[in-house]
Design a protein around this motif. Structure first.
Motif, PDB file in Angstrom:
ATOM      1  N   THR A  26     -12.315   0.304   1.072  1.00 35.61           N
ATOM      2  CA  THR A  26     -11.584   1.153   0.131  1.00 35.61           C
ATOM      3  C   THR A  26     -12.536   1.744  -0.903  1.00 35.61           C
ATOM      4  O   THR A  26     -12.507   2.946  -1.178  1.00 35.61           O
ATOM      5  CB  THR A  26     -10.496   0.329  -0.583  1.00 35.61           C
ATOM      6  OG1 THR A  26      -9.751  -0.361   0.404  1.00 35.61           O
ATOM      7  CG2 THR A  26      -9.605   1.199  -1.411  1.00 35.61           C
ATOM      8  N   HIS A  71      -5.028   9.476   2.988  1.00 38.52           N
ATOM      9  CA  HIS A  71      -4.756   9.727   1.570  1.00 38.52           C
ATOM     10  C   HIS A  71      -5.779  10.692   0.991  1.00 38.52           C
ATOM     11  O   HIS A  71      -5.449  11.558   0.195  1.00 38.52           O
ATOM     12  CB  HIS A  71      -4.818   8.422   0.778  1.00 38.52           C
ATOM     13  CG  HIS A  71      -3.690   7.485   1.075  1.00 38.52           C
ATOM     14  ND1 HIS A  71      -3.834   6.335   1.801  1.00 38.52           N
ATOM     15  CD2 HIS A  71      -2.385   7.551   0.739  1.00 38.52           C
ATOM     16  CE1 HIS A  71      -2.675   5.720   1.893  1.00 38.52           C
ATOM     17  NE2 HIS A  71      -1.775   6.435   1.267  1.00 38.52           N
ATOM     18  N   PHE A  79      -5.026   4.892   6.158  1.00 37.93           N
ATOM     19  CA  PHE A  79      -5.617   4.835   4.820  1.00 37.93           C
ATOM     20  C   PHE A  79      -6.472   6.065   4.508  1.00 37.93           C
ATOM     21  O   PHE A  79      -6.310   6.675   3.449  1.00 37.93           O
ATOM     22  CB  PHE A  79      -6.415   3.543   4.622  1.00 37.93           C
ATOM     23  CG  PHE A  79      -6.706   3.286   3.186  1.00 37.93           C
ATOM     24  CD1 PHE A  79      -5.734   2.741   2.363  1.00 37.93           C
ATOM     25  CD2 PHE A  79      -7.916   3.639   2.623  1.00 37.93           C
ATOM     26  CE1 PHE A  79      -5.970   2.525   1.027  1.00 37.93           C
ATOM     27  CE2 PHE A  79      -8.161   3.436   1.275  1.00 37.93           C
ATOM     28  CZ  PHE A  79      -7.182   2.881   0.481  1.00 37.93           C
ATOM     29  N   SER A 112       0.831  -1.213   0.000  1.00 36.68           N
ATOM     30  CA  SER A 112       0.000   0.000   0.000  1.00 36.68           C
ATOM     31  C   SER A 112       0.858   1.251   0.000  1.00 36.68           C
ATOM     32  O   SER A 112       0.661   2.163  -0.809  1.00 36.68           O
ATOM     33  CB  SER A 112      -0.886   0.023   1.247  1.00 36.68           C
ATOM     34  OG  SER A 112      -1.541  -1.194   1.388  1.00 36.68           O
ATOM     35  N   TYR A 145      -4.409   0.539   9.572  1.00 39.64           N
ATOM     36  CA  TYR A 145      -5.051   0.854   8.293  1.00 39.64           C
ATOM     37  C   TYR A 145      -6.119   1.929   8.474  1.00 39.64           C
ATOM     38  O   TYR A 145      -6.259   2.831   7.640  1.00 39.64           O
ATOM     39  CB  TYR A 145      -5.655  -0.409   7.668  1.00 39.64           C
ATOM     40  CG  TYR A 145      -4.781  -0.977   6.569  1.00 39.64           C
ATOM     41  CD1 TYR A 145      -4.397  -0.195   5.488  1.00 39.64           C
ATOM     42  CD2 TYR A 145      -4.329  -2.280   6.616  1.00 39.64           C
ATOM     43  CE1 TYR A 145      -3.588  -0.702   4.490  1.00 39.64           C
ATOM     44  CE2 TYR A 145      -3.511  -2.802   5.621  1.00 39.64           C
ATOM     45  CZ  TYR A 145      -3.150  -2.003   4.561  1.00 39.64           C
ATOM     46  OH  TYR A 145      -2.340  -2.496   3.565  1.00 39.64           O
ATOM     47  N   GLU A 181     -14.669   4.271   0.635  1.00 40.74           N
ATOM     48  CA  GLU A 181     -13.894   5.477   0.910  1.00 40.74           C
ATOM     49  C   GLU A 181     -13.828   6.353  -0.352  1.00 40.74           C
ATOM     50  O   GLU A 181     -14.002   7.569  -0.289  1.00 40.74           O
ATOM     51  CB  GLU A 181     -12.503   5.028   1.349  1.00 40.74           C
ATOM     52  CG  GLU A 181     -11.598   6.069   1.916  1.00 40.74           C
ATOM     53  CD  GLU A 181     -12.075   6.697   3.195  1.00 40.74           C
ATOM     54  OE1 GLU A 181     -13.049   6.218   3.808  1.00 40.74           O
ATOM     55  OE2 GLU A 181     -11.485   7.703   3.574  1.00 40.74           O
ATOM     56  N   GLY A 192     -11.754  -4.925   3.855  1.00 41.69           N
ATOM     57  CA  GLY A 192     -10.821  -3.861   3.505  1.00 41.69           C
ATOM     58  C   GLY A 192     -11.077  -3.331   2.113  1.00 41.69           C
ATOM     59  O   GLY A 192     -11.108  -2.114   1.881  1.00 41.69           O
ATOM     60  N   LEU A 193     -11.289  -4.250   1.171  1.00 43.47           N
ATOM     61  CA  LEU A 193     -11.550  -3.802  -0.197  1.00 43.47           C
ATOM     62  C   LEU A 193     -12.870  -3.043  -0.275  1.00 43.47           C
ATOM     63  O   LEU A 193     -12.962  -2.008  -0.939  1.00 43.47           O
ATOM     64  CB  LEU A 193     -11.544  -4.993  -1.150  1.00 43.47           C
ATOM     65  CG  LEU A 193     -10.159  -5.595  -1.422  1.00 43.47           C
ATOM     66  CD1 LEU A 193     -10.267  -6.807  -2.315  1.00 43.47           C
ATOM     67  CD2 LEU A 193      -9.234  -4.567  -2.040  1.00 43.47           C
TER      68      LEU A 193
END
Lengths: 637, 423, 107, 251
Positions: B134, A480, A477, A401, A473, B137, B130-131
């Motif tokens: 993401t 960003h 995360f 990542s 995370y 997000e 997590g995916l």
């Protein structure tokens, strides 16, 4: 312990190395035993890490709740937390000291210092470091340096607050910010002491690896950890002196009226002497000539540890051993010629921007090779998910990542809008913060039995891992996206900007996740200290590992092995070798074809090829590539 | 032996637990006066901590308003201390209990939890969640990013294009590698009856995954270089010359005026009367205009000259995809063409109060976080109208003649430099 | 052992002494050349003059390292690990000097 | 090398086996590695010098001031009036370093620094002679040459002290410089000071070794490797001076 004394004859590298009785002071404090020094480094590192983490929680609270008053700020921070509000200057001090502690004191000394000290002699088969005395000095310089840095928290004006990169003129002009007074001076003193420690350690590590290997431990039979530590030490050795020079000049600018880094500064700002003729960008060049290799000084040991842990726990040889070594060397070399990618927007010559961008993006290639090799090692393995292994997997995840976001920042063009935003914060916290911390944790869980002779609790290790992994995370995360929205880093609050203030909910989420992560570390701390006394007694080779350190007895001897040092007959990754009963063959087990001579290659090649015959061409290429390396280090095959 | 050990530990755990209860009792005794929640149960402690985390405003404002609660501030902060101690002790208790449970289980010959299985499930779960997170997000916060808002400068389009290419490439790699990582880790979990595949290397594979990233990166490098050079070497003869002057903690703008030439300056003369240290004897400076707001006409190239008074500042124009550090003693430069007026941007974002801003993006001191300047992009006519309202520098400065004479002739200085090359 | 021949060479003390003195004269001579060139080219500013001085410096450095510091007689590998990393400094010098020139242009 | 066999023997005792890839003892290797790292710290200072030098134009005039042709009293002022010294230009080194002890008032450009260079080279020679004598275990010779080296080092330090004094009395300091940009003087003090510090520590080390030689420590040890290690350091100091000399005085 009776044979310790007998071994002293064999241990003494120096003639001066006297036969002394081991008393408390010489055993636990001014110890010259690399294993004890490793523990000293580790525990100091953990304490510093805890302090650094607590600092981050304090400023995270400020960022998440900029309008809230925290009563306890005043009680613990005094006038810096007046009425429960963090002082903006102290906020800057906190981020500075947090960065300094984490980068230098935890991830350089705590990680590389601990494991280089512990593993280099044990894994190459040496009785101790080349110079145990210098090794001891290295720790004590580090210790004094930590004390000096912590002392700077209590001086007038507060500790250094110009960011951990201490760019002048902010760090050079005491009037520019309160922290640039005595606090900054102490910061520089601490840094000089730290550099001395790093150099003493580095010289020792390199010499030990090059000169003190046991019989049969060729460079091509060294575990990847040792390769990583060796290259790390080289990086430190070459780059820290440049920071030493840079800091020296900064000291003169601050205290003696010179102007190496200052230009067009009026007298009243600069202590009564008008400063002209220097350039602040010069400091940045000198700083980042250290600073960039520093990133790899942090990361490479973690990657080395991961290589070892992943291979051991997958019960598989590490995939592409030679490619791994070449990647380490390539990364190390490239890290010296890319420092300018931290400076694309600092008024540097745009032409240099192109040069640095080219080098930076090339680093992605060896990094990608490493990642793919890790994946290939996991493939069809027989994976024991120990806490160490989980942390190693976590490291690879963070490395991916964080590494990928590096491609944005290494690109000079994209850096225009991302420079110094939260994108950068997210990037480096993933790739060299979280990843390196995970490497350190992985190492601690893996080699704890070697350090303390007891096992840590697995269950607590799992809890620790999952909480930390998720929280890391969750913390980094989302950052960003703040970066992509242009939120600059090192802002005390985003309240002045409507378009940034919309991230307040995200900031709160991050802070809560960070507190969760902090609590998870309590689990670790408890596990760590509790298991020293109360942990289960460790067997000699708890993880069925091949490397030499597990052939040494669990009790620590000064001299590591009671009898002769084991000879090495094979590479360290003979896991699950076909035709063998056991799924691991330690390095000191001879092959039938060797007739007991460790210098002979086993009949089956040291790096055996897989079942299909490899194409002739690639074999030739490999020989060409690798023999060059061998010639460089002068060890005949 | 083992039993004794266990007993010892149970005792230890009990003592720890009692102690933490005591501490907690202390905590809640004090807390009752504040939060009015007398409770000795673990559960309520957890909710309290959670409350503390999730909604600190409520709890903490209650704490720091000592007048209403009738308790002084120091004792309220003590509660937080005790909470921390309780948390540590609880962790210790849980740790010891786990230890004991595991040991007991071991005596009985079973494992307490099948961690291998749990971990592999968790790994997959983490991957999937997590995916999803993401993607969520991107959905939730993606629209807040600058890329969604669009660029307001001409080169911004190339920049955004470059960004999107990188995003797509890294996105693909990210998903593939993360999926493989967690999937392999979970799939090949330990089985004592199985032996791992002895597979130390495969040169073909290694070459492939060295060369493919190398090619992809070459593409990125080449494109990046083109983009970088295009942005950094923008140069237009007709560009308006604007000087941005940064100081702790604010910005000034100096327009070059009708002659489009900035007058000379000397850092020694920076003061209250002449905040930018402009050489008022220089005729090029006569028509210069100093303001506290940056107004620019749309569609016209602007050449920025940066200058700092004290420390390094960073001039960051997020919406224009432009940034340059403002370094004392190093005249840095930058050029771009704004393309979207403030009014248009407001309409586009549907935010009537939106303003472009120039931020400081290099740590510079206590008020770094609010060192900003309003940027207004407007039509040429509006710009000219605004410009007319601004007084020219020389009338404004009205500096005494003596000072002007004292300023060294920067003009000759420049000339010297140009003539003499470095040996 | 590949480079044994370098290590086993045993020169007589007289030979070594001769070599040391020869090196001394070479170094002295080069220094004199430096000074002479300096005055000969006094009014002449160019890149070439500087390159010449640097080259002379490098030659002197070579003699010091090779003979005085005995590097000539060590293994090639040792020379490699000491000298190759030092080349990284050249990158630093090269890039920072470019930067210096750029700063000059900006001011 | 004469002491190869002793080294081998020592290795047998201290170290179970394997081989040293460079056939040097770990101590010498350490010294080499340290010198490599120290070379980087010197480089950082010289890089600073190069950078700052590049940001200044060279002296404007190419007028040649003939050796021996000036009377000292107001030399600096005269040069300033001739625009040979100005804060905007990097001065020509031969106009700055033009003094020689006891020859007051003569324009002797770079003569003194050449002398210093010779002193240092000469002390390097005596050092290497000491090392050579050490190979033959000739204690007296080692002691003699060590003593010469120490004197050489002290002589160099003395020269440097004189040069600094001269420079300071002419008005140079860390933040002022009558010859040109202030950075010129500051860099001079930093770089030569850092080098002088190295020379000083070298002299101290040499002295310790000298005492040990007289004491017979190395004779008892059977080899004079310590002399070699310190010798490496001493030559390194010489090596650095070569570059300081080139960059500071010639270019």
């Amino acid at each position: 312990m009776s044979n310790t004394h007998d071994n002293h004859e064999a241990v003494g590298h120096h003639d001066e190395h006297a036969h002394h009785e081991e008393n408390f002071v010489s055993k636990y404090i001014f110890s010259m035993d690399h294993k004890m020094i490793a523990k000293q480094f580790l525990i100091t590192g953990i304490i510093m890490g805890t302090i650094g983490m607590l600092m981050s929680l304090v400023f995270r609270l400020q960022l998440a709740y900029p309008d809230t008053k925290f009563a306890f700020f005043e009680s613990i921070l005094g006038h810096w937390g007046k009425d429960g509000k963090l002082d903006p200057n102290f906020y800057l001090a906190l981020i500075t000291i947090h960065g300094t502690i984490m980068v230098f004191y935890v991830l350089t000394a705590g990680l590389s210092g601990t494991f280089s000290n512990l593993l280099i002699p044990l894994q190459v088969g040496a009785r101790d470091m080349a110079s145990p005395f210098m090794n001891m000095l290295s720790y004590w310089f580090f210790f004094i340096s930590s004390i000096v840095l912590l002392c700077s928290l209590f001086v007038e004006g507060g500790p250094a607050s110009a960011g951990w990169t201490v760019y002048p003129p902010l760090s050079a002009l005491p009037k520019a910010i309160p922290g640039s007074g005595a606090g900054m001076t102490l910061w520089l003193v601490a840094m000089v002491l730290f550099i001395v420690s790093a150099l003493l350690g580095g010289i020792n590590y390199i010499t030990t690896v090059l000169n003190m290997r046991t019989k049969g431990m060729k460079m091509t039979r060294m575990p990847l950890t040792i390769w990583a530590f060796l290259i790390t030490a080289v990086l430190g050795l070459l780059s820290f002196p440049v920071l030493l020079g840079g800091s020296l000049l900064l000291v003169f600018d601050r205290s003696f009226g010179t102007s190496f880094y200052l230009n067009e500064i009026v007298a009243e700002l600069a202590g009564g002497i008008e400063r002209t003729g220097g350039s602040p960008v010069l400091f940045q060049h000198l700083f980042w000539f250290l600073g960039h290799p520093e990133v790899y000084i942090i990361l490479l040991p973690a990657l080395g540890i991961t290589s070892e842990v992943i291979a051991t726990n997958s019960r598989k040889p590490i995939f592409g051993y030679r490619a791994m070594i070449i990647s380490i060397l390539a990364i190390a070399f490239l890290s010296f010629i890319v420092w300018g990618h931290h400076m694309f927007m600092t008024g540097m010559n745009p032409f240099l921007g192109s040069v640095f961008m080219l080098g930076t993006l090339i680093i992605a290639v060896p990094s990608a090779v490493k990642t793919f090799n890790y994946l290939a090692t996991l493939w069809k393995g027989n994976i024991k998910l120990t806490p160490a292994m989980l942390f190693a997997i976590g490291l690879v995840s963070f490395f991916i990542s964080g590494g990928l976001t590096g491609i944005y920042l290494g690109n000079a063009a994209l850096d225009i809008n991302l420079h110094d935003t939260y994108f950068v914060v997210a990037h480096f916290h993933l790739v060299m913060g979280s990843a390196a911390i995970f490497g350190m944790m992985s190492g601690i869980y893996h080699w704890y039995p070697k350090m303390f002779g007891t096992m840590m609790s697995k269950s607590l290790g799992y809890i620790h891992f999952w909480l930390t992994f998720i929280s890391a995370y969750c913390v980094f995360f989302p950052m960003h996206f703040m970066g992509l929205a242009g939120v600059p880093r090192r802002y005390y609050a985003n309240t002045a900007y409507d378009q940034f203030n919309v991230f307040i909910d995200m900031n709160q989420f991050i802070t809560i996740a960070a507190i969760l992560g902090g609590i998870a570390q309590l689990v670790f701390l408890f596990n760590f200290f509790y298991s020293i006394r109360n942990g289960k007694r460790s067997p000699k080779n708890p993880w069925d590992s091949n490397t030499l350190e597990w052939t040494a007895p669990v009790e620590h001897l000064h001299g590591n092995w009671p009898g002769e040092i084991p000879h090495v007959y094979r590479w360290p990754y003979d896991y699950s070798k076909p035709g063998e009963e056991s799924d691991f063959i330690p390095q000191n087990i001879p092959d039938e074809s060797q007739n007991g001579d460790p210098m002979v290659e086993p009949k089956a090649p040291a790096v055996p090829h897989h079942t299909e015959a490899p194409p002739m061409q690639s074999q030739v290429k490999e020989v060409v590539m690798f023999s060059g390396l061998r010639r460089l280090f002068g060890f005949a095959g | 032996m083992i039993l004794k050990n266990l007993l010892n530990k149970t005792f230890f755990a009990a003592v720890l637990f009692m102690f933490s209860l005591n501490v907690f009792a202390l905590t809640s005794n004090k807390a009752t006066t504040l939060v009015a929640k007398p409770s000795f149960e673990l559960k309520s402690l957890m909710t309290e901590i959670r409350m503390d985390l999730q909604n600190p405003t409520q709890l903490i404002t209650a704490q720091v308003s000592p007048m209403s609660a009738g308790v002084d501030a120091t004792s309220t902060s003590g509660i937080n201390w005790l909470l921390i101690i309780v948390a540590i002790l609880l962790v210790a208790v849980i740790g010891v209990v786990f230890d004991i449970l595991e040991k007991t289980a071991k005596i009985q010959g079973k494992t307490l939890l099948n961690w291998s299985k749990i971990n592999s499930i968790l790994l997959i779960l983490f991957l999937v969640l997590g995916l999803i997170a993401t993607v969520w997000e991107f959905y939730a916060h993606g629209k807040l990013t600058l890329f969604e808002q669009g660029s307001a400068s001409e080169h911004g389009a190339i920049y955004d294009n470059m960004f999107m290419i990188t995003l797509a490439l890294t996105g693909v790699v990210f998903v593939i590698t993360q999926v493989l990582l967690f999937w392999y880790s979970a799939k090949y979990k330990h089985n004592p009856n199985r032996k791992a595949l002895y597979y130390p290397d495969n040169h073909k594979l290694e070459y492939i995954w060295t060369i493919v990233p190398a090619i992809v990166l070459t593409v990125l490098v080449v494109r990046g270089l083109i983009t970088w050079n295009k942005i950094m070497y923008q140069k237009d003869e007709k560009a308006i010359n604007v000087e941005i002057f940064g100081y702790q903690f604010g910005w000034n703008v100096r327009y070059a005026g009708t002659d489009n030439k900035l007058g000379f300056h000397d850092f020694r003369t920076v003061g209250v009367i002449n905040p930018l240290g402009v050489d008022t004897t220089d005729e090029k400076a006569f028509d210069d205009v100093v303001t506290n707001e940056l107004h620019l006409p749309v569609g016209v190239p602007v050449h920025f000259h940066f200058r700092a008074k004290d420390v390094i500042h960073g001039a960051y124009f997020p919406h224009f995809r432009a940034q340059m550090n403002v370094v004392p003693g190093l005249p840095t430069q930058l050029e771009f063409i704004p393309t979207v007026t403030t009014a248009d941007m407001r309409a586009k974002l549907n935010q009537p109060t939106f303003d472009y801003a120039l931020l400081c993006n290099k740590i510079c001191g206590s008020a770094h976080y609010r060192m900003k300047m309003k940027i207004v992009i407007e039509s040429q006519a509006e710009y000219e109208k605004w410009m007319k309202e601004q007084p020219a520098l020389v009338n404004k400065a009205a500096a005494p003649k003596v000072e002007e004479v004292a300023t060294p002739t920067a003009d000759s200085k420049k000339k010297d430099k140009k003539e003499v090359a470095l040996n | 052992m590949e480079h044994t021949e370098h290590l086993e060479h045993t020169e007589s003390p007289a030979d070594i002494k001769k070599q040391i003195w020869r090196t001394f004269w070479i170094l002295s001579f080069l220094t004199v050349i430096d000074i002479v060139l300096y005055f000969a080219l006094l009014s002449y500013h160019s890149m070439w003059k500087n390159t010449l001085f640097i080259l002379l410096g490098v030659v002197k450095a070579f003699y010091i390292v090779a003979v005085f510091m005995h590097m000539k007689f060590e293994r090639k590998a040792l020379a490699g690990i000491i000298i190759l990393p030092f080349m990284l400094v050249l990158v630093l010098i090269w890039l920072v000097l470019i930067e210096g020139g750029y700063t000059f242009d900006l001011r | 090398m004469a002491n190869t066999t002793t080294l081998e023997a020592e290795k047998k005792i201290t170290w179970g086996g394997g081989k040293s890839p460079f056939t040097v003892s770990y101590g010498k290797l350490m010294m080499w590695i340290f010198l490599l790292s120290d070379a980087f710290s010197f480089s950082s200072l010289l890089v600073t010098y190069g950078f700052i030098r590049f940001t200044f134009p060279a002296s404007g005039a190419n007028e040649i001031v003939k050796p021996l042709s000036h009377t000292a009293e107001n030399f600096v002022e005269a040069m300033r009036e001739a625009h040979l010294f100005s804060p905007e230009h990097w001065p020509l080194p031969e106009l700055v370093f033009n003094h020689f002890p006891f020859l007051h008032g003569l324009h002797l450009p770079l003569f003194f620094v050449s002398l210093m260079t010779f002193v240092l080279i000469f002390s390097s020679v005596t050092m290497v002679l000491a090392v050579e004598a050490g190979h033959r275990n000739a204690k007296k010779e080692v002691a003699f040459y060590m003593l010469l080296t120490i004197f050489g080092g002290l002589a160099f330090l003395g020269c440097q002290a004189w040069e600094w004094t001269q420079f300071i009395t002419e008005g140079a300091s860390l933040h002022g410089n009558p010859f040109g940009p202030t950075a010129f003087a500051a860099l001079f003090f930093i770089v030569t000071g850092f080098h002088g510090f190295h020379v000083f520590s070298g002299v101290v080390l040499n002295f310790i070794i000298y005492v040990n030689v007289l004491d017979g420590t190395y004779e008892r040890r059977g080899h004079y490797e310590m002399v070699e290690k310190v010798g490496l350091y001493w030559h390194f100091v010489d090596l650095v001076w070569v570059f300081v000399f080139t960059f500071f005085y010639l270019i």
